[in-house]
Design an enzyme around this catalytic site. Structure first.
Site, PDB file in Angstrom:
ATOM      1  N   HIS A 216       0.842  -1.207   0.000  1.00  0.00           N
ATOM      2  CA  HIS A 216       0.000   0.000   0.000  1.00  0.00           C
ATOM      3  C   HIS A 216       0.876   1.257   0.000  1.00  0.00           C
ATOM      4  O   HIS A 216       0.602   2.220  -0.705  1.00  0.00           O
ATOM      5  CB  HIS A 216      -0.883   0.042   1.258  1.00  0.00           C
TER       6      HIS A 216
ATOM      7  N   GLN B 107      -8.784  -6.651 -11.084  1.00  0.00           N
ATOM      8  CA  GLN B 107      -9.440  -5.455 -10.523  1.00  0.00           C
ATOM      9  C   GLN B 107      -9.012  -4.196 -11.285  1.00  0.00           C
ATOM     10  O   GLN B 107      -9.838  -3.318 -11.547  1.00  0.00           O
ATOM     11  CB  GLN B 107      -9.074  -5.327  -9.047  1.00  0.00           C
TER      12      GLN B 107
HETATM   13  P1  AMP Z   1      -6.636  -3.528  -0.488  1.00  0.00           P
HETATM   14  O1  AMP Z   1      -6.434  -2.772   0.767  1.00  0.00           O
HETATM   15  O2  AMP Z   1      -6.289  -4.969  -0.405  1.00  0.00           O
HETATM   16  O3  AMP Z   1      -7.992  -3.268  -1.111  1.00  0.00           O
HETATM   17  O4  AMP Z   1      -5.585  -2.934  -1.518  1.00  0.00           O
HETATM   18  C1  AMP Z   1      -5.524  -1.557  -1.797  1.00  0.00           C
HETATM   19  C2  AMP Z   1      -4.622  -1.357  -2.975  1.00  0.00           C
HETATM   20  O5  AMP Z   1      -3.318  -1.833  -2.675  1.00  0.00           O
HETATM   21  C3  AMP Z   1      -5.096  -2.111  -4.226  1.00  0.00           C
HETATM   22  O6  AMP Z   1      -4.920  -1.306  -5.356  1.00  0.00           O
HETATM   23  C4  AMP Z   1      -4.181  -3.309  -4.240  1.00  0.00           C
HETATM   24  O7  AMP Z   1      -3.977  -3.849  -5.538  1.00  0.00           O
HETATM   25  C5  AMP Z   1      -2.894  -2.696  -3.712  1.00  0.00           C
HETATM   26  N1  AMP Z   1      -2.018  -3.746  -3.187  1.00  0.00           N
HETATM   27  C6  AMP Z   1      -2.360  -4.777  -2.374  1.00  0.00           C
HETATM   28  N2  AMP Z   1      -1.298  -5.573  -2.156  1.00  0.00           N
HETATM   29  C7  AMP Z   1      -0.260  -5.035  -2.845  1.00  0.00           C
HETATM   30  C8  AMP Z   1       1.105  -5.408  -3.020  1.00  0.00           C
HETATM   31  N3  AMP Z   1       1.614  -6.492  -2.447  1.00  0.00           N
HETATM   32  N4  AMP Z   1       1.888  -4.612  -3.816  1.00  0.00           N
HETATM   33  C9  AMP Z   1       1.378  -3.505  -4.393  1.00  0.00           C
HETATM   34  N5  AMP Z   1       0.091  -3.103  -4.264  1.00  0.00           N
HETATM   35  C10 AMP Z   1      -0.713  -3.870  -3.499  1.00  0.00           C
END
Ligand code: AMP
Length: 281
Positions: A37, A155
């Site tokens: 994030h 997504q």
């Molecule tokens: P989430 O909180 O899981 O909804 O993720 C929020 C954002 O962070 C989304 O755009 C995810 O794709 C991105 N994200 C989650 N995990 C990772 C990661 N390991 N590396 C980069 N971005 C991520």
């Protein structure tokens, strides 16, 4: 960092900044923040004057109520991380603020093929929920740039479709997946893995690398069989292992060596569902 809980207060703040010529980058999250994030926050900060992050665990995108109940919430630590990362505004709304009329009259988006496969197939309604919340958030923030992770490959495609069909005029920047030292993709759900599950979880990354290393040597049918075996041998229940066209996510059965393709996996380690992907060029 300013913490804002209401949509109209957020709009007022952002409008003021935009009227002063500031560019706005936006990072939507569900909290339980990790370095993945924070890499999105860093990307937004590098390319915009102001970075807005939202934390909202969106009920309408959870097709499994248990997954929603068990979703980790670490708001104090999240606020600290966002402050340290130099986030300007944290939008932290309640469910009532985002869904004042409840969940009955939520819009439906015509996403077409992309919603019928992979995550769309195994998590019915999930992408409708994602679009409902991202659309509301984008209308509230009206950012110039939106930052999302390639970890959620499908997504990103869905959000690009949403931007196009709703004419939202924001540019989506898809950023690379951040991984733990051993290769496991960072995920908020990783904290739910016990020691043994955490060890097994690495198999997903191993399978993706196996596919990348062997795509030119073996048939796709053989590679998918081997991949499924590797997963089951390590106590995974796979929803899917797919090799797909990187632009459409249509499954690829025979690779011509030129088409841009991506391998995608979703699998359960006991109760915890993990996803990951790797472009195979
Ligand atoms: P989430 O909180 O899981 O909804 O993720 C929020 C954002 O962070 C989304 O755009 C995810 O794709 C991105 N994200 C989650 N995990 C990772 C990661 N390991 N590396 C980069 N971005 C991520």
């Amino acid at each position: 960092m300013t913490i804002i809980k209401g949509i109209s207060a957020l709009q007022e703040n952002v409008n003021l900044l935009k009227n002063n010529g500031k560019t706005i980058g936006f990072v939507p999250t569900m909290g339980a923040l990790h370095d993945g994030h924070l890499s999105l926050i860093a990307a937004s900060k590098a390319e915009n004057d102001i970075t807005v992050c939202s934390i909202f665990v969106n009920p309408t995108q959870f097709n499994d109520p248990k997954d929603f109940e068990k979703y980790p919430v670490t708001i104090e630590a999240d606020i600290e991380k966002l402050e340290l990362a130099g986030t300007n505004i944290l939008f932290l709304p309640s469910v009532q603020e985002m869904y004042p009329d409840g969940f009955d009259k939520v819009p439906h988006y015509d996403l077409g093929f992309i919603e019928t496969i992979l995550e769309g197939k195994y998590r019915p309604g999930h992408f409708q929920g994602v679009c409902q919340i991202v659309h509301k958030l984008l209308k509230a923030v009206l950012p110039h740039n939106l930052y999302m992770g390639q970890k959620d490959y499908q997504q990103c495609m869905v959000i690009n479709k949403l931007i196009q069909i709703e004419n939202l005029g924001v540019k989506l920047h898809t950023r690379p997946t951040l991984r733990e030292k051993d290769g496991l993709a960072m995920s908020s759900r990783n904290v739910r893995l016990n020691e043994e599950e955490r060890k097994n979880a690495l198999t997903i990354y191993r399978v993706l690398n196996y596919l990348k290393d062997h795509i030119e040597k073996e048939s796709i049918a053989y590679l998918l069989d081997r991949s499924n075996l590797m997963l089951t041998d390590n106590n995974f229940r796979a929803d899917y292992v797919s090799i797909a066209d990187a632009e459409t996510l249509a499954p690829v059965e025979n690779w011509n060596g030129h088409q841009k393709i991506v391998a995608l996996i979703a699998a359960y380690q006991n109760e915890v569902r993990l996803i990951d992907n790797m472009v195979l060029d």
